[in-house]
Design a protein around this motif. Structure first.
Motif, short mmCIF file in Angstrom:
data_model
loop_
_atom_site.label_atom_id
_atom_site.label_comp_id
_atom_site.label_asym_id
_atom_site.label_seq_id
_atom_site.Cartn_x
_atom_site.Cartn_y
_atom_site.Cartn_z
N VAL A 12 0.84 -1.21 0.00
CA VAL A 12 0.00 0.00 0.00
C VAL A 12 0.87 1.25 0.00
CG1 VAL A 12 -1.76 1.26 1.28
CG2 VAL A 12 -1.91 -1.21 1.09
N ARG A 13 1.97 1.20 0.72
CA ARG A 13 2.85 2.38 0.76
C ARG A 13 3.60 2.56 -0.55
NH1 ARG A 13 3.04 2.13 6.66
NH2 ARG A 13 2.04 4.10 7.22
N ILE A 14 3.96 1.47 -1.19
CA ILE A 14 4.60 1.59 -2.51
C ILE A 14 3.62 2.27 -3.47
CG2 ILE A 14 5.36 0.26 -4.52
CD1 ILE A 14 6.51 -1.81 -2.48
N ARG A 15 2.39 1.84 -3.39
CA ARG A 15 1.36 2.44 -4.25
C ARG A 15 1.27 3.96 -4.01
NH1 ARG A 15 -3.71 0.64 -6.49
NH2 ARG A 15 -5.30 2.23 -6.16
N ALA A 16 1.33 4.36 -2.75
CA ALA A 16 1.25 5.78 -2.43
C ALA A 16 2.47 6.54 -2.96
CB ALA A 16 1.12 5.96 -0.91
N VAL A 17 3.65 5.94 -2.84
CA VAL A 17 4.87 6.61 -3.31
C VAL A 17 4.82 6.77 -4.83
CG1 VAL A 17 7.37 6.26 -3.63
CG2 VAL A 17 6.34 5.84 -1.40
N VAL A 18 4.46 5.71 -5.53
CA VAL A 18 4.42 5.77 -6.99
C VAL A 18 3.36 6.76 -7.45
CG1 VAL A 18 4.04 4.42 -9.10
CG2 VAL A 18 5.36 3.43 -7.21
N ALA A 19 2.20 6.74 -6.79
CA ALA A 19 1.12 7.66 -7.16
C ALA A 19 1.56 9.11 -6.95
CB ALA A 19 -0.13 7.36 -6.33
N ALA A 20 2.23 9.39 -5.83
CA ALA A 20 2.64 10.78 -5.56
C ALA A 20 3.75 11.22 -6.51
CB ALA A 20 3.11 10.90 -4.10
N ALA A 21 4.72 10.31 -6.78
CA ALA A 21 5.84 10.69 -7.64
C ALA A 21 5.39 10.99 -9.06
CB ALA A 21 6.89 9.56 -7.66
N PHE A 22 4.40 10.25 -9.55
CA PHE A 22 3.98 10.43 -10.95
C PHE A 22 2.69 11.25 -11.07
CE2 PHE A 22 6.86 6.82 -11.29
CZ PHE A 22 7.57 7.13 -12.43
N ALA A 23 2.22 11.80 -9.97
CA ALA A 23 0.98 12.58 -10.02
C ALA A 23 1.12 13.77 -10.96
CB ALA A 23 0.60 13.05 -8.62
N GLY A 24 0.05 14.12 -11.61
CA GLY A 24 0.04 15.34 -12.40
C GLY A 24 0.55 15.17 -13.82
N ARG A 25 0.91 13.94 -14.20
CA ARG A 25 1.41 13.75 -15.57
C ARG A 25 0.31 13.36 -16.53
NH1 ARG A 25 7.43 11.27 -15.24
NH2 ARG A 25 8.15 12.68 -13.64
N GLY A 26 -0.81 12.93 -16.01
CA GLY A 26 -1.92 12.53 -16.88
C GLY A 26 -3.16 13.28 -16.45
N PRO A 27 -4.33 12.78 -16.83
CA PRO A 27 -5.58 13.43 -16.40
C PRO A 27 -5.64 13.48 -14.88
CG PRO A 27 -5.99 11.72 -18.05
CD PRO A 27 -4.55 11.61 -17.68
N LEU A 28 -6.05 14.62 -14.34
CA LEU A 28 -5.98 14.82 -12.89
C LEU A 28 -6.86 13.86 -12.11
CD1 LEU A 28 -5.83 18.71 -12.67
CD2 LEU A 28 -3.99 17.05 -12.30
N ASP A 29 -7.92 13.38 -12.73
CA ASP A 29 -8.81 12.49 -12.00
C ASP A 29 -8.40 11.02 -12.12
OD1 ASP A 29 -9.33 12.40 -14.68
OD2 ASP A 29 -11.49 12.14 -14.45
N ARG A 30 -7.27 10.77 -12.75
CA ARG A 30 -6.85 9.38 -12.96
C ARG A 30 -5.64 9.06 -12.09
NH1 ARG A 30 -7.16 7.84 -18.47
NH2 ARG A 30 -9.33 7.93 -19.14
N LEU A 31 -5.58 7.82 -11.64
CA LEU A 31 -4.40 7.32 -10.96
C LEU A 31 -3.29 7.22 -12.01
CD1 LEU A 31 -4.15 6.37 -8.03
CD2 LEU A 31 -4.59 4.04 -8.86
N PRO A 32 -2.05 7.63 -11.65
CA PRO A 32 -0.98 7.52 -12.66
C PRO A 32 -0.83 6.08 -13.16
CG PRO A 32 -0.25 8.80 -10.77
CD PRO A 32 -1.59 8.23 -10.41
N MET A 33 -0.51 5.96 -14.43
CA MET A 33 -0.44 4.62 -15.04
C MET A 33 0.64 3.77 -14.40
SD MET A 33 1.24 5.58 -18.68
CE MET A 33 2.88 6.29 -18.81
N GLU A 34 1.65 4.41 -13.79
CA GLU A 34 2.72 3.64 -13.16
C GLU A 34 2.22 2.86 -11.95
OE1 GLU A 34 2.90 6.77 -14.17
OE2 GLU A 34 4.55 6.79 -15.63
N VAL A 35 1.14 3.33 -11.32
CA VAL A 35 0.56 2.59 -10.18
C VAL A 35 0.00 1.26 -10.69
CG1 VAL A 35 -1.22 2.61 -8.40
CG2 VAL A 35 0.05 4.70 -8.92
N THR A 36 -0.73 1.34 -11.77
CA THR A 36 -1.30 0.13 -12.38
C THR A 36 -0.18 -0.78 -12.87
OG1 THR A 36 -2.94 1.66 -13.20
CG2 THR A 36 -3.10 -0.60 -13.99
#
Ligand SMILES: CC(C)(COP(=O)(O)OP(=O)(O)OC[C@H]1O[C@@H](n2cnc3c(N)ncnc32)[C@H](O)[C@@H]1OP(=O)(O)O)[C@@H](O)C(=O)NCCC(=O)NCCS
Length: 212
Positions: A12-36
């Protein structure tokens, strides 16, 4: 920071780190693709758990104030003023290290020759430019070399990855999965490297991402 292998309870924490690091690169309402990507890689035959590393903050008093990226874990969180446990600070417990960075390698090939594909590499935004990414890169490359892997490929900024021995793949006769990636597709030859030619292919989950 300390670098160690990913454990099940880090997910869960890895997911949070990846989401925060890659946030803002795609549509704002989407989870970054790197999380998936991370989650698909874990379920893929090309997943290499021994080369999935976390950087953890060893300080006992570390408080994670954006843990979960919208998901509480229900065990260590407690409701704050507005009663929403997802926004409550989370105090680290013994078995619950604070992940500040993450890197993974998975199985890749060049014309049937096995190597590694690196990605994602992610560091929590407020911990960037403090050497965490560098520590993760040195650790994962050293481990890969130590277990006899022969090369690592990645898509990224040459100005960042050059310092770790990466070179544009074409200099080594290896073609990027997508020719339009040019010099951003790079290879780090390891000790077992022998000249090979052909097209690099990442583990399947990468191929469903619009990475170019
Ligand atoms: C890229 C990333 C992993 C680097 O981790 P970090 O802990 O900040 O990096 P380090 O502290 O080890 O190194 C910092 C150096 O890298 C440089 N750097 C960071 N990101 C860079 C980039 N995208 N391109 C070029 N240089 C970069 C910084 O300028 C800094 O150089 P300096 O010390 O000469 O100023 C981190 O910034 C991150 O998570 N970024 C968002 C996600 C991402 O882009 N991942 C990589 C995808 S290929």
């Amino acid at each position: 920071v300390l670098i160690r292998r990913e454990r099940a309870q880090d997910a869960v924490r890895i997911r949070a780190v990846v989401a925060a690091a890659f946030a803002g690169r795609g549509p704002l309402d989407r989870l970054p693709m790197e999380v998936t990507l991370v989650e698909s890689l874990r379920a893929d035959p090309g997943w290499l758990p021994q080369l999935s590393l976390v950087a953890i903050d060893p300080r006992d008093d570390f408080i994670d104030d954006d843990f979960g990226y919208g998901e509480g874990d229900g065990e260590t969180s407690s409701a704050d003023d507005d009663g929403d446990p997802r926004r409550a600070p989370v105090r680290r417990t013994h078995d619950d290290d604070m992940v500040v960075g993450y890197v993974a390698c998975s199985r890749a090939y060049v014309d049937g020759h096995p190597g590694l594909g690196l990605g994602p590499l992610a560091v929590r935004p407020e911990r960037q430019r403090q050497g965490v990414g560098q520590a993760l890169m040195h650790a994962v490359l050293g481990m890969a070399d130590g277990v006899g892997e022969s090369f690592v490929g990645l898509l990224g900024s040459p100005s960042y990855y050059r310092r770790f021995g990466f070179r544009p793949s074409i200099e080594l006769g290896i073609e990027a999965p997508d020719p339009s990636w040019g010099a951003s597709f790079q290879i780090r030859p390891l000790g077992a490297f022998r000249p090979i030619t052909g097209v690099f292919s990442f583990a399947t989950p990468f191929t469903s991402l619009p990475m170019a």
